[in-house]
Design a protein around this motif. Sequence first.
Motif, PDB file in Angstrom:
ATOM      1  N   ILE A 142       0.860  -1.189   0.000  1.00 23.39           N
ATOM      2  CA  ILE A 142       0.000   0.000   0.000  1.00 23.39           C
ATOM      3  C   ILE A 142       0.889   1.228   0.000  1.00 23.39           C
ATOM      4  O   ILE A 142       1.838   1.323   0.798  1.00 23.39           O
ATOM      5  CB  ILE A 142      -0.931   0.004   1.231  1.00 23.39           C
ATOM      6  CG1 ILE A 142      -1.894  -1.186   1.164  1.00 23.39           C
ATOM      7  CG2 ILE A 142      -1.727   1.314   1.303  1.00 23.39           C
ATOM      8  CD1 ILE A 142      -2.799  -1.323   2.376  1.00 23.39           C
ATOM      9  N   THR A 152       1.785   7.086   8.078  1.00 19.10           N
ATOM     10  CA  THR A 152       1.791   5.670   8.454  1.00 19.10           C
ATOM     11  C   THR A 152       0.501   5.012   7.997  1.00 19.10           C
ATOM     12  O   THR A 152      -0.484   5.698   7.662  1.00 19.10           O
ATOM     13  CB  THR A 152       1.908   5.491   9.983  1.00 19.10           C
ATOM     14  OG1 THR A 152       0.710   6.000  10.603  1.00 19.10           O
ATOM     15  CG2 THR A 152       3.128   6.239  10.526  1.00 19.10           C
ATOM     16  N   ILE A 153       0.478   3.685   8.021  1.00 21.47           N
ATOM     17  CA  ILE A 153      -0.743   2.969   7.660  1.00 21.47           C
ATOM     18  C   ILE A 153      -1.843   3.248   8.676  1.00 21.47           C
ATOM     19  O   ILE A 153      -3.026   3.308   8.321  1.00 21.47           O
ATOM     20  CB  ILE A 153      -0.475   1.442   7.550  1.00 21.47           C
ATOM     21  CG1 ILE A 153      -1.692   0.717   6.949  1.00 21.47           C
ATOM     22  CG2 ILE A 153      -0.089   0.858   8.886  1.00 21.47           C
ATOM     23  CD1 ILE A 153      -2.021   1.105   5.534  1.00 21.47           C
ATOM     24  N   LEU A 238       3.520   2.339   2.722  1.00 20.46           N
ATOM     25  CA  LEU A 238       3.009   2.339   4.094  1.00 20.46           C
ATOM     26  C   LEU A 238       2.929   0.950   4.698  1.00 20.46           C
ATOM     27  O   LEU A 238       3.115   0.796   5.905  1.00 20.46           O
ATOM     28  CB  LEU A 238       1.611   2.970   4.142  1.00 20.46           C
ATOM     29  CG  LEU A 238       1.478   4.432   3.734  1.00 20.46           C
ATOM     30  CD1 LEU A 238       0.041   4.905   3.965  1.00 20.46           C
ATOM     31  CD2 LEU A 238       2.468   5.323   4.477  1.00 20.46           C
ATOM     32  N   LEU A 239       2.616  -0.059   3.875  1.00 19.00           N
ATOM     33  CA  LEU A 239       2.422  -1.401   4.435  1.00 19.00           C
ATOM     34  C   LEU A 239       2.699  -2.471   3.394  1.00 19.00           C
ATOM     35  O   LEU A 239       2.286  -2.363   2.240  1.00 19.00           O
ATOM     36  CB  LEU A 239       0.990  -1.566   4.953  1.00 19.00           C
ATOM     37  CG  LEU A 239       0.678  -2.909   5.623  1.00 19.00           C
ATOM     38  CD1 LEU A 239       1.454  -3.050   6.940  1.00 19.00           C
ATOM     39  CD2 LEU A 239      -0.822  -3.073   5.874  1.00 19.00           C
TER      40      LEU A 239
END
Length: 339
Positions: A142, A152-153, A238-239
Motif C-alpha cells: 500500500i 503511516t498505515i 506504508l504497508l
Amino acid sequence: MKQQVKSAAMIAAVAIALVGCTTANQAPQASDAGETAAAEVQALGRMEILAPAAPGSGWDQTARALGTALEGGEFAESITVTNVPGASGTVALAQVAANPGQEGVLMASGLAMMSGVLTNDTGVSLDDVTPIARLIGEAEIIVVPAASEFQTIEDLLAAIAEDPAGVPIAGGSAGSADHVFLGLLAEAYDIEPSQLNYVPFSGGGEATTALLGNQVSAGIAGIGEFRDQILEEELRPLLLSSSEPVEGIEVQSVADIGHPDLEFANWRSIMAPGGIDDELRQQYVDVVTELAGSDAWAEQLETNDWADLFLAGDEFDAWLDEENTRVEGVLSQLGLVVQ
C-alpha cells in the motif's frame, strides 16, 4: 480441494505456511552430485500448459517459466503453452473441467481464479480440477503520494474509519488480490469492507497515474507495480502484506503492525484436470516437487523476482480449502460473492 487432511497437527502446519512467507525450506534441494531431478522421478512426456489469460499476463509468465524449467531440467519431453483468456481465468477452468481424466494437460491457476469463481456465475469451481502445487507469489504493498499527509498505515486507516468515502484507494479490478487484501485489512481494523472507496483500474500503470496526479489518496498493488516509483521517491510505501522484508524498500510489514495473521500474497499454482488417477497425480506432484529444488526453477524465480511459495500435494489441497474460506469471507463482506 476434495481431499481432506484429518490430522489436526497437519492442518496447523499448513496454516502456518501462509502465502506471504517465502518457503525455501519447504522446497527440496538439488542433489550435491549434480544429478538432474529427472533421473529420480519419471519425467513427463509431451505436455500442454494452459495459461488462463492473455500473453504477457502473470499467468502467461508463470506457465511459460514453468514450461522452460521443465524442459531445461529434462523434467518433460516438450511443453506447449496455450493461452485461454477470459473471466478471471474461469474460461480456461471450464475448458479443463469439461475434460475430466485428461492426460498431458496442466493449467496455471491462482488467487484471481479463486476470486473469479466466487464473483461470477461460472458453473465450475476449483473442486472440478486436481490441485498439484502452489508455486510462487507476490506480496501486496500500500502506497501514497510522496507529499501525502498520511505518514503511516495507521494514519490512513484512521482517515478511512472516519470518512470511508473521502479516501479513494486505487487498485486492480473488483475482487482482485488488491481488493481482497484491502478488505482483510479493513476487517482487522473494524472497518466495514463494503464501505471502502475502492477505485478499480485495469492495470498498475493507470493506478500509478492516478496516484501521481493526486486523483486518489492511496494505492494498492503487487510490489512490482510500484517498485520504480517507490525507489524514485515519487510514492511512499506504508504497508507490506508479507512479514518478510523486500530488498531496497523500507516499509512496515503486517507483522510490524501486530497482524501477522494478515500475511497475504497473490499466489499462483498449477492444476491438472479432475478425475485423473492417483498414479498420474502423484507423478505430477513428484515432478513439480523435484523441479522446485532445481537450478532451472531457481533461475526462473530470480529472473522474474518471484517469491518461492512452493507447497504440493495433499498439503496444498488442504491449504486451498483454508484460503478459499478466507477469500470467500472477505469477498462476501465486499458484496461481491454471487449467491
